[in-house]
Design a protein around this motif. Sequence first.
Motif, PDB file in Angstrom:
ATOM      1  N   VAL A  48      16.680   7.208   2.286  1.00 15.27           N
ATOM      2  CA  VAL A  48      15.466   7.732   1.675  1.00 15.27           C
ATOM      3  C   VAL A  48      15.627   9.250   1.634  1.00 15.27           C
ATOM      4  CG1 VAL A  48      12.957   7.962   1.806  1.00 15.27           C
ATOM      5  CG2 VAL A  48      14.064   5.810   2.506  1.00 15.27           C
ATOM      6  N   LEU A  49      15.556   9.792   0.423  1.00 13.27           N
ATOM      7  CA  LEU A  49      15.770  11.213   0.194  1.00 13.27           C
ATOM      8  C   LEU A  49      14.476  11.885  -0.229  1.00 13.27           C
ATOM      9  CD1 LEU A  49      18.899  10.822  -2.124  1.00 13.27           C
ATOM     10  CD2 LEU A  49      18.907  11.120   0.363  1.00 13.27           C
ATOM     11  N   GLU A  50      14.272  13.107   0.238  1.00 14.58           N
ATOM     12  CA  GLU A  50      13.185  13.928  -0.274  1.00 14.58           C
ATOM     13  C   GLU A  50      13.774  14.968  -1.215  1.00 14.58           C
ATOM     14  OE1 GLU A  50       9.754  17.138   1.092  1.00 14.58           O
ATOM     15  OE2 GLU A  50      10.663  15.844   2.605  1.00 14.58           O
ATOM     16  N   VAL A  51      13.213  15.050  -2.403  1.00 10.38           N
ATOM     17  CA  VAL A  51      13.638  16.078  -3.355  1.00 10.38           C
ATOM     18  C   VAL A  51      13.000  17.387  -2.904  1.00 10.38           C
ATOM     19  CG1 VAL A  51      13.669  16.829  -5.757  1.00 10.38           C
ATOM     20  CG2 VAL A  51      13.793  14.382  -5.208  1.00 10.38           C
ATOM     21  N   VAL A  52      13.825  18.379  -2.564  1.00 12.09           N
ATOM     22  CA  VAL A  52      13.321  19.656  -2.055  1.00 12.09           C
ATOM     23  C   VAL A  52      13.372  20.768  -3.107  1.00 12.09           C
ATOM     24  CG1 VAL A  52      13.824  19.086   0.352  1.00 12.09           C
ATOM     25  CG2 VAL A  52      15.570  20.255  -1.017  1.00 12.09           C
ATOM     26  N   ARG A  53      14.108  20.543  -4.167  1.00  8.33           N
ATOM     27  CA  ARG A  53      14.178  21.509  -5.276  1.00  8.33           C
ATOM     28  C   ARG A  53      14.641  20.741  -6.503  1.00  8.33           C
ATOM     29  NH1 ARG A  53      14.858  27.257  -4.044  1.00  8.33           N
ATOM     30  NH2 ARG A  53      14.217  28.345  -5.906  1.00  8.33           N
ATOM     31  N   ALA A  54      14.056  21.032  -7.659  1.00 11.81           N
ATOM     32  CA  ALA A  54      14.418  20.327  -8.889  1.00 11.81           C
ATOM     33  C   ALA A  54      14.653  21.328 -10.010  1.00 11.81           C
ATOM     34  CB  ALA A  54      13.315  19.349  -9.282  1.00 11.81           C
ATOM     35  N   TRP A  55      15.646  21.010 -10.826  1.00 14.26           N
ATOM     36  CA  TRP A  55      16.055  21.886 -11.925  1.00 14.26           C
ATOM     37  C   TRP A  55      16.201  21.073 -13.204  1.00 14.26           C
ATOM     38  CZ3 TRP A  55      16.280  26.800 -10.144  1.00 14.26           C
ATOM     39  CH2 TRP A  55      16.514  26.982  -8.780  1.00 14.26           C
ATOM     40  N   ARG A  56      15.902  21.692 -14.344  1.00 11.25           N
ATOM     41  CA  ARG A  56      16.183  21.065 -15.631  1.00 11.25           C
ATOM     42  C   ARG A  56      16.736  22.103 -16.584  1.00 11.25           C
ATOM     43  NH1 ARG A  56      10.037  20.179 -17.345  1.00 11.25           N
ATOM     44  NH2 ARG A  56       9.582  22.328 -17.848  1.00 11.25           N
ATOM     45  N   ASP A  57      17.519  21.640 -17.533  1.00  5.88           N
ATOM     46  CA  ASP A  57      18.128  22.502 -18.539  1.00  5.88           C
ATOM     47  C   ASP A  57      17.250  22.467 -19.781  1.00  5.88           C
ATOM     48  OD1 ASP A  57      19.622  23.768 -20.484  1.00  5.88           O
ATOM     49  OD2 ASP A  57      21.410  22.537 -20.215  1.00  5.88           O
ATOM     50  N   PRO A  58      16.522  23.557 -20.085  1.00  2.00           N
ATOM     51  CA  PRO A  58      15.628  23.538 -21.255  1.00  2.00           C
ATOM     52  C   PRO A  58      16.379  23.422 -22.581  1.00  2.00           C
ATOM     53  CG  PRO A  58      15.725  25.732 -20.292  1.00  2.00           C
ATOM     54  CD  PRO A  58      16.486  24.826 -19.382  1.00  2.00           C
ATOM     55  N   ALA A  59      17.668  23.695 -22.588  1.00  2.00           N
ATOM     56  CA  ALA A  59      18.456  23.554 -23.813  1.00  2.00           C
ATOM     57  C   ALA A  59      18.681  22.088 -24.172  1.00  2.00           C
ATOM     58  CB  ALA A  59      19.803  24.267 -23.664  1.00  2.00           C
ATOM     59  N   GLN A  60      18.520  21.192 -23.202  1.00  2.00           N
ATOM     60  CA  GLN A  60      18.653  19.760 -23.471  1.00  2.00           C
ATOM     61  C   GLN A  60      17.246  19.162 -23.558  1.00  2.00           C
ATOM     62  OE1 GLN A  60      21.781  17.585 -21.390  1.00  2.00           O
ATOM     63  NE2 GLN A  60      22.457  19.513 -20.438  1.00  2.00           N
ATOM     64  N   ALA A  61      16.614  19.352 -24.707  1.00  2.00           N
ATOM     65  CA  ALA A  61      15.196  19.042 -24.877  1.00  2.00           C
ATOM     66  C   ALA A  61      14.869  17.551 -24.889  1.00  2.00           C
ATOM     67  CB  ALA A  61      14.683  19.685 -26.162  1.00  2.00           C
TER      68      ALA A  61
END
Length: 176
Positions: free
Chosen positions: A136-149
């Motif tokens: 069981v993992l907790e997501v502590v930071r999340a990122w997305r690439d806005p160029a991949q819409a």
Amino acid sequence: MFEELPLAEVYRLIEPGPVVLLTTADEGRANVMAMSWHMMMEFTPPLVACLVSGSYSFAALRATGECVIAIPDVGLAPKVVAAGNCSGRTVDKFREIGLTPLPAAEVGAPLVAECFANLECRVVDDGFVKRYNLFVLEVVRAWRDPAQAAPKTIHHTGYGHFVVDGETIALPSKMP
């Protein structure tokens, strides 16, 4: 009317989500594996359960308690399959497959530059690891690439077959 389905094929019907890449780093060595057995458990904080079997990544995740879940789009499908078809014990998968590791902000495992999203995670419950290899993992930071819409994810349906995300529909919902 119905015919019996072999139990070994049941997973092909209820595969839980898109194929993702799981990265780990232990003793200065980064690794990446393909993973499709995972599920969201909670919204806040975001908790993800994932099955990581007795692999090189399993040992690194046990040792460090950290990983990144990187979400590829369909254009990366051949590299995702390649990551799932070799062992990090003997191959530098990032170099061999042609993926770019980037430093994460909160964990030692790398982000994957080519993926449209990266989730930095820490193990918060390993009570099911011994019996089921389930973390069981907790997501502590999340990122997305806005160029991949509008990325299209791939979903494993077994034996080298995948379904690609299709049409999106919106229906009324009371969920936030």
